[in-house]
Scaffold this active site. Structure first.
Site, PDB file in Angstrom:
ATOM      1  N   ASP A   2      11.206   8.159 -59.889  1.00 32.81           N
ATOM      2  CA  ASP A   2      10.163   7.130 -59.887  1.00 32.81           C
ATOM      3  C   ASP A   2       9.869   6.818 -58.423  1.00 32.81           C
ATOM      4  O   ASP A   2      10.582   7.266 -57.520  1.00 32.81           O
ATOM      5  CB  ASP A   2      10.668   5.873 -60.619  1.00 32.81           C
ATOM      6  N   SER A   3       8.872   5.985 -58.198  1.00 33.41           N
ATOM      7  CA  SER A   3       8.588   5.548 -56.833  1.00 33.41           C
ATOM      8  C   SER A   3       9.667   4.595 -56.322  1.00 33.41           C
ATOM      9  O   SER A   3       9.818   4.429 -55.114  1.00 33.41           O
ATOM     10  CB  SER A   3       7.232   4.839 -56.794  1.00 33.41           C
ATOM     11  N   CYS A  33       4.036   0.640 -67.032  1.00 32.90           N
ATOM     12  CA  CYS A  33       4.624   0.862 -65.715  1.00 32.90           C
ATOM     13  C   CYS A  33       6.109   0.612 -65.890  1.00 32.90           C
ATOM     14  O   CYS A  33       6.505  -0.389 -66.501  1.00 32.90           O
ATOM     15  CB  CYS A  33       4.032  -0.106 -64.692  1.00 32.90           C
ATOM     16  N   THR A  34       6.927   1.529 -65.375  1.00 30.19           N
ATOM     17  CA  THR A  34       8.370   1.414 -65.640  1.00 30.19           C
ATOM     18  C   THR A  34       9.011   0.250 -64.894  1.00 30.19           C
ATOM     19  O   THR A  34      10.182  -0.060 -65.136  1.00 30.19           O
ATOM     20  CB  THR A  34       9.086   2.735 -65.291  1.00 30.19           C
ATOM     21  N   HIS A  35       8.271  -0.396 -64.011  1.00 35.92           N
ATOM     22  CA  HIS A  35       8.791  -1.602 -63.355  1.00 35.92           C
ATOM     23  C   HIS A  35       8.653  -2.844 -64.244  1.00 35.92           C
ATOM     24  O   HIS A  35       9.263  -3.871 -63.941  1.00 35.92           O
ATOM     25  CB  HIS A  35       8.031  -1.883 -62.056  1.00 35.92           C
ATOM     26  N   GLU A  60      10.124  -4.983 -57.296  1.00 38.81           N
ATOM     27  CA  GLU A  60      10.899  -4.348 -56.224  1.00 38.81           C
ATOM     28  C   GLU A  60      11.611  -5.382 -55.365  1.00 38.81           C
ATOM     29  O   GLU A  60      12.569  -5.067 -54.666  1.00 38.81           O
ATOM     30  CB  GLU A  60       9.995  -3.471 -55.351  1.00 38.81           C
ATOM     31  N   TYR A 116       3.283   3.896 -55.583  1.00 38.33           N
ATOM     32  CA  TYR A 116       2.443   5.038 -55.920  1.00 38.33           C
ATOM     33  C   TYR A 116       1.120   4.547 -56.528  1.00 38.33           C
ATOM     34  O   TYR A 116       0.087   5.188 -56.407  1.00 38.33           O
ATOM     35  CB  TYR A 116       3.129   5.919 -56.981  1.00 38.33           C
ATOM     36  N   GLY A 117       1.202   3.410 -57.196  1.00 35.18           N
ATOM     37  CA  GLY A 117       0.095   2.972 -58.066  1.00 35.18           C
ATOM     38  C   GLY A 117      -1.201   2.609 -57.384  1.00 35.18           C
ATOM     39  O   GLY A 117      -2.231   2.490 -58.042  1.00 35.18           O
ATOM     40  N   CYS A 177       7.955   7.499 -64.229  1.00 37.28           N
ATOM     41  CA  CYS A 177       6.906   6.736 -63.552  1.00 37.28           C
ATOM     42  C   CYS A 177       5.606   7.067 -64.272  1.00 37.28           C
ATOM     43  O   CYS A 177       5.254   8.246 -64.411  1.00 37.28           O
ATOM     44  CB  CYS A 177       6.840   7.192 -62.090  1.00 37.28           C
ATOM     45  N   ASN A 178       4.936   6.037 -64.749  1.00 42.45           N
ATOM     46  CA  ASN A 178       3.683   6.270 -65.476  1.00 42.45           C
ATOM     47  C   ASN A 178       2.610   6.825 -64.559  1.00 42.45           C
ATOM     48  O   ASN A 178       1.833   7.696 -64.940  1.00 42.45           O
ATOM     49  CB  ASN A 178       3.193   4.962 -66.098  1.00 42.45           C
ATOM     50  N   THR A 179       2.551   6.290 -63.331  1.00 40.70           N
ATOM     51  CA  THR A 179       1.520   6.697 -62.381  1.00 40.70           C
ATOM     52  C   THR A 179       1.642   8.197 -62.100  1.00 40.70           C
ATOM     53  O   THR A 179       0.647   8.928 -62.129  1.00 40.70           O
ATOM     54  CB  THR A 179       1.693   5.893 -61.075  1.00 40.70           C
TER      55      THR A 179
HETATM   56  N1  DGL Z   1       6.934   2.556 -61.722  1.00 42.33           N
HETATM   57  C1  DGL Z   1       5.695   3.245 -61.540  1.00 42.33           C
HETATM   58  C2  DGL Z   1       4.917   3.393 -62.810  1.00 42.33           C
HETATM   59  O1  DGL Z   1       5.529   3.460 -63.865  1.00 42.33           O
HETATM   60  C3  DGL Z   1       4.812   2.958 -60.369  1.00 42.33           C
HETATM   61  C4  DGL Z   1       4.950   1.765 -59.524  1.00 42.33           C
HETATM   62  C5  DGL Z   1       4.249   2.010 -58.191  1.00 42.33           C
HETATM   63  O2  DGL Z   1       4.856   2.681 -57.364  1.00 42.33           O
HETATM   64  O3  DGL Z   1       3.109   1.568 -58.024  1.00 42.33           O
HETATM   65  O4  DGL Z   1       3.731   3.484 -62.810  1.00 42.33           O
END
Ligand code: DGL
Length: 290
Positions: free
Chosen positions: A21-22, A205-207, A163, A53-54, A84-86
Site C-alpha cells: 500500500d502507499s 480506501c484501505t486507510h 496516517e 497515492y490518491g 490499496c484501492n488507488t
Molecule cells: N490506502 C490507499 C487506498 O486504498 C491510498 C491512500 C493514498 O495514498 O492516497 O486507496
C-alpha cells in the site's frame, strides 16, 4: 518453480505473500489476510516516502505500484496483494501482465462484491480522488448489479488523518461529517423510518476502516439503515480461495509463520501508527529504498 514444503501432510510453498500500500492503510487488509490464512507468512511494504497515492495521476501511481511490487517480487513472494484501492484501480492489469507467473490480487472487485452483498440499492463510495475520478468502483459495482445507484465522494483528508494515527476526536468527526454531508438527513432531523432509504457506505480506501465507528455513529445516529462495508475480508477470502485452488496451495494453520514489514520512509512513525491498523504492537520495520 515453487519450493514445496510438507507440514501435517499438506504440501505448500512456504514463501511469503507480498502485500503493499502507499502507507499503513493496507495493514487492514493484511489483518484480514492473516485471519483467513493463519499458516501463511507475509511481507508488507508501505510506500510511505511517496504517500499519498490518491492525489497523483494514474501514470505516476502505476509507476509507483510497479516499483513497490518489484521489491516484493525480488524478495521471493509467491503471490501479490495490492492492498490499496488507488493502485488496484490503475495498476492491477499492468501488474498481472508483468508478473504473469504469480497470482496478483486487487481490492476493488472484492470491495464491490462486499457492497452488493448488503441490502441497499444505493451505494456511496468513500475513496481517494484518483479512485473516484477514475470510476473503477462505479464500473465494478454496476457490472455486478446494473440497477444500483452509485455515488462517489473523494475524501483525501482522511488519508492524512489516518496516517497521523487519528481515528477519532473532533478533527476526525468534522472531516467525516463534511465528506458525508447531504447523504442522509442529519441526526436530529430524522425522517420517519419508511421514508429513509437504506444506504451502503463502501470504504473504498484501505486507510478508512479505522473511521468506521465515527461514520456509523454519524450516519446511524438518526436510526437510518446504513451498512458500512470495506474490502478487507472479501479480498482475504478471494486470496485464500484462489491460492487453495492453484499451484502454490495454502499453508496449514500449524505452519511456522512470519510477518515482515518494510517502509520507504519513517520506520518509527510506521511502527507507532501501524499498530492501530494491524491491531498489535509492531516490533520492527525495515527501511527500503525504491
Ligand atoms: N490506502 C490507499 C487506498 O486504498 C491510498 C491512500 C493514498 O495514498 O492516497 O486507496
Amino acid at each position: 518453480v515453487p519450493t514445496i514444503t510438507r507440514t501435517g501432510g499438506a504440501e505448500f510453498d512456504p514463501a511469503p505473500i507480498g502485500v503493499f500500500d502507499s502507507g499503513v492503510g493496507g495493514l487492514t487488509v493484511l489483518n484480514a489476510l492473516r485471519r483467513a490464512l493463519p499458516g501463511e507468512s507475509f511481507l508488507y511494504l508501505g510506500d510511505t516516502a511517496r504517500l499519498p497515492y490518491g492525489t497523483k495521476s494514474a501514470a505516476t501511481v502505476q509507476r509507483y505500484a510497479v516499483q513497490a511490487a518489484q521489491i516484493l517480487v525480488d524478495r521471493g513472494v509467491k503471490a501479490l496483494v495490492i492492498a490499496c484501492n488507488t493502485a488496484s484501480a490503475v495498476a492491477l492489469d499492468a501488474l498481472q501482465r508483468r508478473y504473469a507467473d504469480l497470482p496478483v490480487f486487487g481490492v476493488v472487485e472484492p470491495g464491490a462484491r462486499a457492497a452488493v452483498a448488503a441490502p441497499a440499492s444505493r451505494v456511496v463510495v468513500l475513496a481517494t480522488e484518483s479512485t473516484i475520478n477514475g470510476g473503477a468502483y462505479q464500473r465494478a459495482l454496476l457490472g455486478l448489479r446494473p440497477a444500483l445507484r452509485v455515488a462517489g465522494r473523494s475524501c483525501p483528508l482522511l488519508v492524512a488523518l489516518a496516517e497521523e494515527g487519528r481515528q477519532s476526536g473532533e478533527l476526525v468527526r468534522l472531516a467525516v461529517e463534511d465528506y458525508l454531508r447531504g447523504l442522509l438527513p442529519l441526526p436530529g432531523v430524522a425522517l420517519s423510518g419508511s421514508r429513509v432509504e437504506p444506504l451502503t457506505v463502501l470504504l473504498g480506501c484501505t486507510h478508512f476502516p479505522v473511521f468506521r465507528p465515527v461514520i456509523e455513529a454519524l450516519l446511524g445516529g438518526a436510526g437510518h439503515r446504513v451498512t458500512v462495508v470495506d474490502s478487507a475480508a472479501t479480498t482475504a477470502a478471494v486470496v485464500a480461495a484462489e491460492l487453495a485452488a492453484g499451484r502454490v496451495g495454502v499453508a496449514p494453520p500449524e505452519a511456522a509463520t512470519r510477518i515482515e514489514l518494510l517502509a520507504t520512509d519513517g520506520a518509527a512513525r510506521f511502527r507507532r501508527v501501524g499498530r492501530y491498523f494491524l491491531d498489535e504492537p509492531i516490533a520492527a520495520v525495515e527501511l527500503v529504498d525504491l
